[in-house]
Design an enzyme around this catalytic site. Structure first.
Site, short mmCIF file in Angstrom:
data_model
loop_
_atom_site.label_atom_id
_atom_site.label_comp_id
_atom_site.label_asym_id
_atom_site.label_seq_id
_atom_site.Cartn_x
_atom_site.Cartn_y
_atom_site.Cartn_z
N ASP A 1 -0.06 5.10 0.88
CA ASP A 1 -0.29 6.11 1.92
C ASP A 1 -0.25 5.47 3.30
OD1 ASP A 1 -0.90 8.24 0.01
OD2 ASP A 1 -2.74 7.12 -0.38
N ASP B 1 0.88 -1.16 0.00
CA ASP B 1 0.00 0.00 0.00
C ASP B 1 0.93 1.22 0.00
OD1 ASP B 1 -2.33 1.63 0.47
OD2 ASP B 1 -1.67 1.80 2.54
C1 G6P Z 1 -5.62 5.71 -0.39
C2 G6P Z 1 -5.73 6.47 0.91
C3 G6P Z 1 -7.13 7.02 1.13
C4 G6P Z 1 -7.59 7.80 -0.10
C5 G6P Z 1 -7.54 6.90 -1.32
C6 G6P Z 1 -7.93 7.63 -2.59
O1 G6P Z 1 -6.19 4.47 -0.24
O2 G6P Z 1 -5.38 5.62 2.00
O3 G6P Z 1 -7.12 7.83 2.27
O4 G6P Z 1 -8.90 8.28 0.08
O5 G6P Z 1 -6.22 6.40 -1.48
O6 G6P Z 1 -6.94 8.59 -2.88
P1 G6P Z 1 -7.01 9.65 -4.04
O7 G6P Z 1 -5.62 10.20 -4.09
O8 G6P Z 1 -7.38 8.92 -5.30
O9 G6P Z 1 -8.04 10.65 -3.68
MG MG Z 2 -2.71 3.20 3.57
#
Ligand code: G6P
Ligand code: MG
Length: 223
Positions: free
Chosen positions: A11, A9
């Site tokens: 973030d 993953d």
């Molecule tokens: C990751 C993060 C989420 C976020 C998602 C979509 O999974 O953990 O917190 O909402 O990505 O991200 P984006 O950059 O497409 O808005």
């Molecule tokens: Mg994450």
């Protein structure tokens, strides 16, 4: 169990952008009169953009048309992009780069498994792109974690069965998705976090770990 692939993953695992998402969602929510608690924000970790927005809008009775929802999501994304654009190489979490490099040396394949549509931008800011054999991000999926889709696609791209892949995740929704895909799930974060109740193993971060040692420890927990 022979491990041949690692799926990361992004973030909260490779880079500390999870709090950028949280700050920007909070700001956007406040703009429409919603105050999000820390546990609301924790529950949104790993969840895709529009699904995250739906979670926020559950706090209000006001109905939003699809166009308005897109505008709100865009507002949040602009805030996020401003923060991400300031990232530079070295802003990754400690020793993640070394861990990825050692993984390559050990001929374990590497994929990204992130729900973010901004994942490629973040990787390029960190100059991480070349460390990956495959990239699966928010542009590849129709269903957000905890659905297993992202990790199923990552396994396909790596041409490996799920049982041979370890997923590294900081979010409960991600651990659920990894397990539902049939992968081995490693939680990355505080050992006592309830998010990792179902994980096969937990590490606080990558400092001090080599892929070899990690696989060895994991095998011991299974034997
Ligand atoms: C990751 C993060 C989420 C976020 C998602 C979509 O999974 O953990 O917190 O909402 O990505 O991200 P984006 O950059 O497409 O808005
Ligand atoms: Mg994450």
């Amino acid at each position: 169990m022979e491990i041949k692939g690692f799926i990361f993953d992004l973030d909260g695992v490779l880079v500390d952008t999870a709090h950028f998402h949280a700050e920007c969602w909070s700001e956007m929510a406040e703009g429409i009169g919603i105050k999000l608690s820390q546990s609301d924000l924790d529950n949104m970790r790993g969840v895709g953009r529009m699904d995250s927005l739906e979670m926020i809008l559950r706090h209000t009775n006001k109905q939003y048309a699809d166009q308005e929802k897109l505008k709100l999501a865009e507002l949040k994304n602009q805030c996020y992009l401003q923060k991400v654009n300031q990232l530079t190489p070295g802003d990754e979490l400690p020793e993640t780069k070394t861990f990825l490099e050692k993984t390559r040396e050990e001929e374990i394949k590497i994929s990204l498994g992130s729900s973010s549509k901004n994942a490629k931008l973040v990787l390029s800011k960190l100059e991480f792109n070349e460390l990956f054999d495959a990239i699966c991000d928010g542009t590849d999926i129709t269903k957000s974690k905890p659905d297993p889709q992202i990790f199923q696609i990552a396994c396909e791209k790596l041409e490996l069965p799920a049982q041979q892949c370890i997923v590294f995740e900081d979010a409960e929704e991600g651990i659920k998705a990894a397990l539902a895909a049939g992968c081995c799930a490693i939680g990355v974060g505080p050992k006592d976090s309830p998010a990792f109740r179902k994980a096969h193993y937990v590490i606080e971060g990558f400092e001090g770990w080599t892929p070899k040692q990690l696989i060895k420890n994991l095998k011991q927990t299974f034997s």
